[in-house]
Design a protein around this motif. Structure first.
Motif, PDB file in Angstrom:
ATOM      1  N   ARG A 193       9.377  -4.455  10.822  1.00 19.84           N
ATOM      2  CA  ARG A 193       9.417  -2.989  10.776  1.00 19.84           C
ATOM      3  C   ARG A 193       9.541  -2.538   9.326  1.00 19.84           C
ATOM      4  O   ARG A 193      10.340  -3.072   8.560  1.00 19.84           O
ATOM      5  CB  ARG A 193      10.591  -2.436  11.578  1.00 19.84           C
ATOM      6  N   LEU A 194       8.720  -1.545   8.950  1.00 20.15           N
ATOM      7  CA  LEU A 194       8.764  -0.946   7.617  1.00 20.15           C
ATOM      8  C   LEU A 194       9.214   0.500   7.726  1.00 20.15           C
ATOM      9  O   LEU A 194       9.008   1.151   8.753  1.00 20.15           O
ATOM     10  CB  LEU A 194       7.383  -0.962   6.960  1.00 20.15           C
ATOM     11  N   ARG A 195       9.774   0.994   6.614  1.00 18.21           N
ATOM     12  CA  ARG A 195      10.130   2.407   6.549  1.00 18.21           C
ATOM     13  C   ARG A 195      10.003   2.888   5.123  1.00 18.21           C
ATOM     14  O   ARG A 195      10.068   2.109   4.165  1.00 18.21           O
ATOM     15  CB  ARG A 195      11.544   2.662   7.049  1.00 18.21           C
ATOM     16  N   ASP A 196       9.834   4.194   4.999  1.00 22.77           N
ATOM     17  CA  ASP A 196       9.848   4.855   3.709  1.00 22.77           C
ATOM     18  C   ASP A 196      11.267   4.718   3.152  1.00 22.77           C
ATOM     19  O   ASP A 196      12.233   4.972   3.876  1.00 22.77           O
ATOM     20  CB  ASP A 196       9.490   6.329   3.920  1.00 22.77           C
ATOM     21  N   PRO A 197      11.424   4.320   1.883  1.00 23.80           N
ATOM     22  CA  PRO A 197      12.771   4.183   1.336  1.00 23.80           C
ATOM     23  C   PRO A 197      13.588   5.479   1.375  1.00 23.80           C
ATOM     24  O   PRO A 197      14.814   5.441   1.365  1.00 23.80           O
ATOM     25  CB  PRO A 197      12.547   3.752  -0.120  1.00 23.80           C
ATOM     26  N   ALA A 198      12.927   6.632   1.477  1.00 20.62           N
ATOM     27  CA  ALA A 198      13.622   7.921   1.458  1.00 20.62           C
ATOM     28  C   ALA A 198      14.097   8.363   2.840  1.00 20.62           C
ATOM     29  O   ALA A 198      14.868   9.313   2.949  1.00 20.62           O
ATOM     30  CB  ALA A 198      12.713   8.993   0.861  1.00 20.62           C
ATOM     31  N   LEU A 218       0.821  -1.210   0.000  1.00 18.40           N
ATOM     32  CA  LEU A 218       0.000   0.000   0.000  1.00 18.40           C
ATOM     33  C   LEU A 218       0.859   1.266   0.000  1.00 18.40           C
ATOM     34  O   LEU A 218       0.586   2.213  -0.748  1.00 18.40           O
ATOM     35  CB  LEU A 218      -0.937   0.001   1.214  1.00 18.40           C
ATOM     36  N   LEU A 219       1.901   1.287   0.824  1.00 17.82           N
ATOM     37  CA  LEU A 219       2.714   2.485   0.994  1.00 17.82           C
ATOM     38  C   LEU A 219       3.945   2.536   0.103  1.00 17.82           C
ATOM     39  O   LEU A 219       4.559   3.592  -0.046  1.00 17.82           O
ATOM     40  CB  LEU A 219       3.167   2.596   2.457  1.00 17.82           C
ATOM     41  N   GLY A 220       4.348   1.391  -0.447  1.00 22.85           N
ATOM     42  CA  GLY A 220       5.587   1.349  -1.217  1.00 22.85           C
ATOM     43  C   GLY A 220       6.814   1.403  -0.320  1.00 22.85           C
ATOM     44  O   GLY A 220       7.885   1.813  -0.754  1.00 22.85           O
ATOM     45  N   TRP A 221       6.664   1.014   0.935  1.00 22.65           N
ATOM     46  CA  TRP A 221       7.769   1.040   1.896  1.00 22.65           C
ATOM     47  C   TRP A 221       8.549  -0.267   1.834  1.00 22.65           C
ATOM     48  O   TRP A 221       8.148  -1.222   1.189  1.00 22.65           O
ATOM     49  CB  TRP A 221       7.235   1.283   3.297  1.00 22.65           C
ATOM     50  N   GLU A 222       9.647  -0.317   2.555  1.00 13.15           N
ATOM     51  CA  GLU A 222      10.512  -1.496   2.559  1.00 13.15           C
ATOM     52  C   GLU A 222      10.673  -2.034   3.975  1.00 13.15           C
ATOM     53  O   GLU A 222      10.529  -1.299   4.957  1.00 13.15           O
ATOM     54  CB  GLU A 222      11.875  -1.161   1.965  1.00 13.15           C
ATOM     55  N   THR A 223      10.975  -3.318   4.039  1.00 15.06           N
ATOM     56  CA  THR A 223      11.227  -3.963   5.321  1.00 15.06           C
ATOM     57  C   THR A 223      12.620  -3.591   5.801  1.00 15.06           C
ATOM     58  O   THR A 223      13.569  -3.564   5.019  1.00 15.06           O
ATOM     59  CB  THR A 223      11.127  -5.492   5.176  1.00 15.06           C
ATOM     60  N   VAL A 224      12.736  -3.324   7.089  1.00 17.79           N
ATOM     61  CA  VAL A 224      14.020  -3.028   7.709  1.00 17.79           C
ATOM     62  C   VAL A 224      14.510  -4.299   8.390  1.00 17.79           C
ATOM     63  O   VAL A 224      13.806  -4.869   9.216  1.00 17.79           O
ATOM     64  CB  VAL A 224      13.890  -1.894   8.751  1.00 17.79           C
ATOM     65  N   GLY A 225      15.696  -4.751   8.032  1.00 19.57           N
ATOM     66  CA  GLY A 225      16.264  -5.937   8.665  1.00 19.57           C
ATOM     67  C   GLY A 225      15.521  -7.202   8.282  1.00 19.57           C
ATOM     68  O   GLY A 225      14.858  -7.277   7.243  1.00 19.57           O
TER      69      GLY A 225
END
Length: 125
Positions: free
Chosen positions: A40-45, A25-32
């Protein structure tokens, strides 16, 4: 150091599955590494704020709108979009459901696949 907003954490019986929904939905990426009990997800930017998912096997979706005796909503996510109709359709294709009660124009109330309430809204709302 002063406090800084870092993340919102949603409880769910299946963190990897709910993270997959919000990642799409957000186009975010998984961290770790993804784990069965935490993702945990974060905005790639940018690193923060993020969106995390923790294992809560007994999670019960909140009532919307609130009603006596039903699980209460503690928070919901507001997601800014530029095309409300298209983004509602896309969220539904990803597994969201649209709520019957829609309190205002320019905003659509939905539920993610595990029952958390979130809103898609247009600028200015």
């Amino acid at each position: 150091m002063s406090a800084e907003f870092g993340a919102v954490v949603l409880g769910t019986p299946d963190p990897p599955a709910l993270a997959a929904f919000y990642r799409a939905l957000l186009g975010w990426e998984t961290v770790g590494e993804e784990a069965a009990d935490w993702v945990r997800l974060r905005d790639p930017a940018r690193e923060r704020p993020g969106l995390s998912f923790q294992l809560e096997p007994a999670f019960a979706p909140p009532a919307w709108p609130a009603r006596p005796g039903a699980p209460r909503m503690l928070l919901h996510l507001d997601l800014l979009v530029d095309d409300l109709g298209a983004e509602v359709d896309r969220a539904v294709r990803l597994g969201a459901t649209v709520e019957a009660h829609q309190p205002q124009d320019g905003v659509r109330v939905l539920r993610d696949p595990h029952g958390h309430v979130f809103c898609l809204f247009l600028p200015g709302w």
